[in-house]
Scaffold this motif. Structure first.
Motif, PDB file in Angstrom:
ATOM      1  N   ILE A   1      -6.015   9.883  -5.647  1.00  0.00           N
ATOM      2  CA  ILE A   1      -5.879  10.549  -4.341  1.00  0.00           C
ATOM      3  C   ILE A   1      -4.468  11.099  -4.162  1.00  0.00           C
ATOM      4  N   ARG A   2      -3.479  10.342  -4.587  1.00  0.00           N
ATOM      5  CA  ARG A   2      -2.092  10.788  -4.432  1.00  0.00           C
ATOM      6  C   ARG A   2      -1.839  12.060  -5.241  1.00  0.00           C
ATOM      7  N   LYS A   3      -2.341  12.096  -6.456  1.00  0.00           N
ATOM      8  CA  LYS A   3      -2.149  13.281  -7.301  1.00  0.00           C
ATOM      9  C   LYS A   3      -2.856  14.497  -6.709  1.00  0.00           C
ATOM     10  N   THR A   4      -4.072  14.305  -6.223  1.00  0.00           N
ATOM     11  CA  THR A   4      -4.836  15.409  -5.645  1.00  0.00           C
ATOM     12  C   THR A   4      -4.171  15.922  -4.373  1.00  0.00           C
ATOM     13  N   SER A   5      -3.720  15.003  -3.540  1.00  0.00           N
ATOM     14  CA  SER A   5      -3.072  15.390  -2.277  1.00  0.00           C
ATOM     15  C   SER A   5      -1.834  16.225  -2.525  1.00  0.00           C
ATOM     16  N   LYS A   6      -1.029  15.827  -3.491  1.00  0.00           N
ATOM     17  CA  LYS A   6       0.200  16.569  -3.772  1.00  0.00           C
ATOM     18  C   LYS A   6      -0.073  17.858  -4.527  1.00  0.00           C
ATOM     19  N   LEU A   7      -1.106  17.854  -5.348  1.00  0.00           N
ATOM     20  CA  LEU A   7      -1.453  19.056  -6.103  1.00  0.00           C
ATOM     21  C   LEU A   7      -1.806  20.206  -5.164  1.00  0.00           C
ATOM     22  N   HIS A   8      -2.546  19.919  -4.114  1.00  0.00           N
ATOM     23  CA  HIS A   8      -2.987  20.961  -3.184  1.00  0.00           C
ATOM     24  C   HIS A   8      -2.150  21.010  -1.898  1.00  0.00           C
ATOM     25  N   GLY A   9      -1.141  20.145  -1.800  1.00  0.00           N
ATOM     26  CA  GLY A   9      -0.294  20.151  -0.612  1.00  0.00           C
ATOM     27  C   GLY A   9      -1.045  19.788   0.649  1.00  0.00           C
ATOM     28  N   LEU A  10      -2.022  18.890   0.517  1.00  0.00           N
ATOM     29  CA  LEU A  10      -2.843  18.478   1.666  1.00  0.00           C
ATOM     30  C   LEU A  10      -2.483  17.051   2.071  1.00  0.00           C
ATOM     31  N   LYS A  11      -2.002  16.894   3.297  1.00  0.00           N
ATOM     32  CA  LYS A  11      -1.687  15.573   3.821  1.00  0.00           C
ATOM     33  C   LYS A  11      -2.582  15.316   5.024  1.00  0.00           C
ATOM     34  N   THR A  12      -3.483  14.373   4.892  1.00  0.00           N
ATOM     35  CA  THR A  12      -4.396  14.050   5.978  1.00  0.00           C
ATOM     36  C   THR A  12      -4.296  12.561   6.292  1.00  0.00           C
ATOM     37  N   ASP A  13      -4.888  12.170   7.432  1.00  0.00           N
ATOM     38  CA  ASP A  13      -4.878  10.750   7.798  1.00  0.00           C
ATOM     39  C   ASP A  13      -5.631   9.924   6.762  1.00  0.00           C
ATOM     40  N   ALA A  14      -6.669  10.509   6.181  1.00  0.00           N
ATOM     41  CA  ALA A  14      -7.431   9.787   5.156  1.00  0.00           C
ATOM     42  C   ALA A  14      -6.605   9.609   3.890  1.00  0.00           C
ATOM     43  N   SER A  15      -5.986  10.693   3.395  1.00  0.00           N
ATOM     44  CA  SER A  15      -5.193  10.595   2.160  1.00  0.00           C
ATOM     45  C   SER A  15      -3.989   9.674   2.361  1.00  0.00           C
ATOM     46  N   PHE A  16      -3.426   9.672   3.580  1.00  0.00           N
ATOM     47  CA  PHE A  16      -2.289   8.792   3.882  1.00  0.00           C
ATOM     48  C   PHE A  16      -2.644   7.342   3.593  1.00  0.00           C
ATOM     49  N   ARG A  17      -3.876   6.943   3.911  1.00  0.00           N
ATOM     50  CA  ARG A  17      -4.286   5.559   3.712  1.00  0.00           C
ATOM     51  C   ARG A  17      -4.824   5.307   2.306  1.00  0.00           C
ATOM     52  N   TYR A  18      -5.610   6.256   1.798  1.00  0.00           N
ATOM     53  CA  TYR A  18      -6.170   6.065   0.458  1.00  0.00           C
ATOM     54  C   TYR A  18      -5.082   5.977  -0.603  1.00  0.00           C
ATOM     55  N   GLU A  19      -4.058   6.830  -0.510  1.00  0.00           N
ATOM     56  CA  GLU A  19      -3.067   6.856  -1.582  1.00  0.00           C
ATOM     57  C   GLU A  19      -2.130   5.660  -1.540  1.00  0.00           C
TER      58      GLU A  19
END
Length: 823
Positions: free
Chosen positions: A358-376
């Motif tokens: 999740i951390r790699k995907t979030s940073k790859l696309h520059g997407l920061k969401t409440d879900a990714s904040f917790r999953y990563e």
């Protein structure tokens, strides 16, 4: 992270004030950075009372106005002029009394005052719905229930609830506290220690959960169980997507979330409540009712909820149907599969994903969401079913419908609690004091860490799966001590110290000496990020492509490589200041630059692969001095900056006679001088004017002068001897001048070197005070006017000695440099 105070109280059942709650959380390791009062209605209806209209008569001078008398429970009736068409005697109405603030926006309001309207006194305002912020209607005043008590506070009648938002600076390791239940756990644990109590969290009940039917079955296939160890889901049919109730909207508003609709709001509510992200899919958009968790091929196009088409790298975990992607797992939903007003059936997802993925995907696309904040940060794999049941019950309550499938739970390998053997003796040794065993047990019990005693001094502690940061005994010590309170550990009376020897020269002290020198002369120190833009160095002849140190996981394109020079970041600062009308600037920066060794192989060490050098950079632009009425300041020029660079070397007693000065011209410097060591060939510094084309890239329209100094080389070339002090000479010095005509290519440095070689004892100083090229000088020649200072420290010089030295100098200049004394 934002936490609602009222929301938190639902699980703790304690009477702490917001300030007391913040203090307790801060002392237990969850630092509260701020407390903000949140009002569901701006102003909280302060000053608004429930009144009864006693009389209502037409205004004598205005057809559309009426004069009323209103009882608001005070000793006297209020006379209020009202323009609403529906006002009438006998009505119960909200009344804004004198001094009440009526908010017209989040930042603007007007205050109710005693006034005269068309000659008639008015002592308040009978309010419409939109004037109180309770809705959008302005058709007329609000007419309330006839049974409403006169004089009642409007905030009580409308059940206006104020809340407080606690802003917590959550550290990356504390994923267990990324929810209201997680924060409540820490709060009660700290409270139990201080009150010696055994308070427990009041978890939301899901006992009423049951499957109504199985008329909407789904199948789930997880192809990548490494990135998706657990996937749970359930189908709900016959729902009505609509606006959420006020209580739900207010809770989300307090934690900074915007209400969308009841289904999406429920998933966000559960996310904030227990830290488990959920996603609701429109069941009609899932062909064959089959959900597949897998990677899609590289370069696949996928449009997310924000209507942006993204190109997949092929590494992202995707939630797919049989016809394509529906959601970037754990990060962002797809456009077509989202819930809308036409949705009647939903498939609700509750999963646990690999934090690294999740951390790699979030940073790859520059997407920061409440879900990714917790999953990563690492979620709890064993909470997915509980969260699913909680959300399903809320959906049935707020959106209707029925649970139309069994719970699907793909969980191939169960993740179980870790067990840690923990020594109480080591805890006391680390804390420096004996912590009672019963208190340690109370802390572990409050943090929901089951334990059993295996010896007199040792416990076997079971670590719940939500505590991803607790893997070793030392982690458990940290958990115990932060709840016990670091401020409860006394500071001993004994003070220990050790002697240390600092090797000279002390680099930090030397740097401070030069920093003080520059600051005292009007320079301002700047500090820039060591990360820079790749575009500065790509296709740049000054820097080899192989030497660029690239960041494997950059935060942004502007921070994708390590800088190889301080010049570019300095120009960014200058451009920023110029855009804010600061035209005259003198700046300096100490900083490191980084370079990759292209010749190093895979077997090379880190120090062999990468080169790290500390530099000092000076910048000047604009006028030399601030403008004043008395004197006109000259513009900054090359020689002005060069004087400061050489002043630094002089202050550090670096002998510049060992360095040759070379002319430099490249894409960075339009015209510059480089100081090159005559023996080693290393460059100490480059001083000059920056290239106009480089300045153009930064939109700088005035000259910028720069001195780039190799600070590591400066420190290596510092003299070993300390400064020696001696008495001032008792005998006077003598000054003599020579005007010498030489070829243009002969430098002053040549005269300086030859003069010092000719007379080593009496010659103290040689300086150039004029250069002339004109009509009286032969073409291809120039005239140097040089001053010589002579002095004998033991006796007064005689004319004969002076003339002897000057004759010797003139003769050597003539023979070795081809100079002629100018008449």
């Amino acid at each position: 992270m934002k936490i609602s105070y009222n929301w938190l109280k639902q699980y703790t059942n304690c009477s702490l004030s917001p300030e007391e709650t913040a203090d307790l959380l801060t002392f237990s390791g969850l630092e509260v950075e701020g407390i903000e009062k949140i009002e569901s209605v701006k102003g909280g209806l302060e000053g608004v009372l429930i009144g009864e209209v006693k009389t209502c008569e037409k205004h004598p001078d205005a057809d559309r106005l009426k004069v009323t008398t209103v009882d608001v429970g005070q000793s006297e009736l209020l006379q209020i002029v009202c323009g609403a068409a529906n006002v009438a005697a006998g009505q119960k109405v909200p009344v804004a009394t004198v001094g009440t603030k009526i908010w017209t926006s989040e930042t603007e309001f007007f205050e109710i005052k005693k006034s005269k309207i068309r000659g008639v006194a008015s002592e308040g305002m009978i309010c419409a719905e939109d004037e109180l912020g309770l809705g959008n209607s302005h058709d007329g005043i609000m007419v309330l229930n006839p049974e409403t008590k006169v004089g009642m506070l409007a905030k009580d009648y409308f059940q206006i609830e104020d809340d407080y938002c606690l802003e917590i600076g959550l550290t990356p390791n504390r994923s267990d506290a990324a929810s209201h239940l997680g924060v409540a756990r820490d709060l009660l644990a700290a409270l139990n220690v201080r009150q010696n109590s055994s308070l427990k969290i009041e978890y939301p009940s899901v006992e009423n959960f049951k499957v109504d039917n199985t008329t909407l079955p789904f199948t789930v296939k997880v192809e990548n169980t490494v990135d998706c160890p657990r996937y749970s889901g359930i189908a709900i049919k016959g729902i009505t997507v609509k606006e959420s109730p006020d209580w739900l909207k207010n809770k989300l508003k307090t934690v900074g979330l915007r209400s969308i609709n009841n289904i999406v709001d429920i998933t966000n509510f559960v996310l904030m409540e227990m830290g488990q992200p959920l996603h609701a899919f429109d069941a009609s958009q899932i062909p064959n009712r089959q959900v597949i968790v897998k990677q899609l091929p590289k370069d696949t196009k996928f449009t997310t909820l924000d209507e942006v088409e993204r190109t997949l790298a092929g590494t992202e975990l995707m939630i797919c149907s049989t016809e394509g992607g529906m959601c970037i797992a754990g990060v962002f939903g797809g456009l077509k599969s989202g819930v809308n007003e036409q949705t009647t059936d939903v498939f609700l997802e509750s999963a646990y994903f690999n934090p690294v993925s999740i951390r790699k995907t979030s940073k790859l696309h520059g997407l920061k969401t409440d879900a990714s904040f917790r999953y990563e940060r690492g979620g709890d794999p064993n909470i997915t079913i509980y969260a699913l049941k909680r959300a399903a019950l809320l959906i049935k309550e707020l959106a209707g419908g029925e649970i139309a499938s069994e719970i699907i739970d793909v969980y191939p390998e169960s993740i179980v609690n870790k067990e840690i053997k923990y020594s109480l003796k080591n805890l006391n040794a680390f804390a420096g004091k004996e912590i009672p065993v019963e208190m340690v047990k109370n802390i572990l019990h409050s943090l929901e860490m089951p334990f059993k005693k295996i010896s007199e001094d040792e416990l076997l502690v079971s670590i719940p799966t939500n505590k991803v940061d607790v893997t070793r005994p030392c982690d458990l010590t940290e958990e115990i001590l932060r709840i016990y309170g670091y401020n409860n550990i006394e500071i001993g009376e004994q003070l220990n110290s050790c002697l240390s020897y600092t090797k000279k020269p002390n680099p930090e002290k030397i740097q401070n000496i030069i920093a003080d020198l520059l600051s005292d002369n009007g320079f301002s120190e700047i500090m820039n990020n060591s990360l820079s833009k790749a575009e500065y160095y790509e296709n740049n002849p000054e820097f080899e492509e192989q030497s660029i140190v690239k960041i494997l996981n950059p935060l942004s394109k502007e921070l994708s490589v390590m800088r190889q020079t301080l010049v570019y970041s300095g120009l960014e600062v200058i451009a920023y200041n110029l855009n804010r009308k600061i035209a005259n600037q003198k700046l300096y920066e100490f900083g490191k630059i980084y370079k990759k060794n292209a010749k190093a192989d895979e077997k090379s060490s880190v120090t062999q692969k990468y080169q790290e050098t500390k530099n000092l950079c000076l910048f000047m632009t604009g006028l030399q001095n601030p403008v004043n009425w008395k004197t006109e300041s000259p513009k900054t020029d090359f020689y002005y900056l060069k004087s400061y660079a050489e002043r630094i070397f002089k202050r550090l007693r670096i002998d510049l006679s060992k360095y040759a000065q070379e002319t430099v011209e490249n894409t960075t410097f339009g015209n510059a001088v480089a100081y090159k060591h005559k023996d080693s060939g290393k460059y100490l510094a480059t001083v000059g004017v920056l290239h106009p084309k480089l300045l153009q890239k930064f939109d700088i329209k005035q000259e910028v002068f720069c001195a780039e100094i190799n600070w590591d080389l400066v420190l290596k070339n510092l003299p070993n001897k300390e400064v020696e002090f001696r008495e001032l000479p008792k005998f006077p010095e003598v000054k003599r001048d020579l005007a010498l005509v030489v070829n243009k290519e002969v430098s002053f440095e040549s005269f300086l070197k030859l003069a010092n070689e000719t007379e080593k004892h009496l010659l103290k100083k040689v300086s150039l005070f004029d250069i002339y090229e004109g009509d009286k000088i032969e073409k291809g020649k120039k005239s140097y006017a040089i001053s010589f200072v002579l002095q004998d420290e033991e006796k007064t010089l005689t004319d004969k000695q002076i003339e002897s030295v000057m004759s010797k100098l003139a003769k050597n200049f003539e023979e070795k440099l081809g100079a002629k004394i100018r008449a």
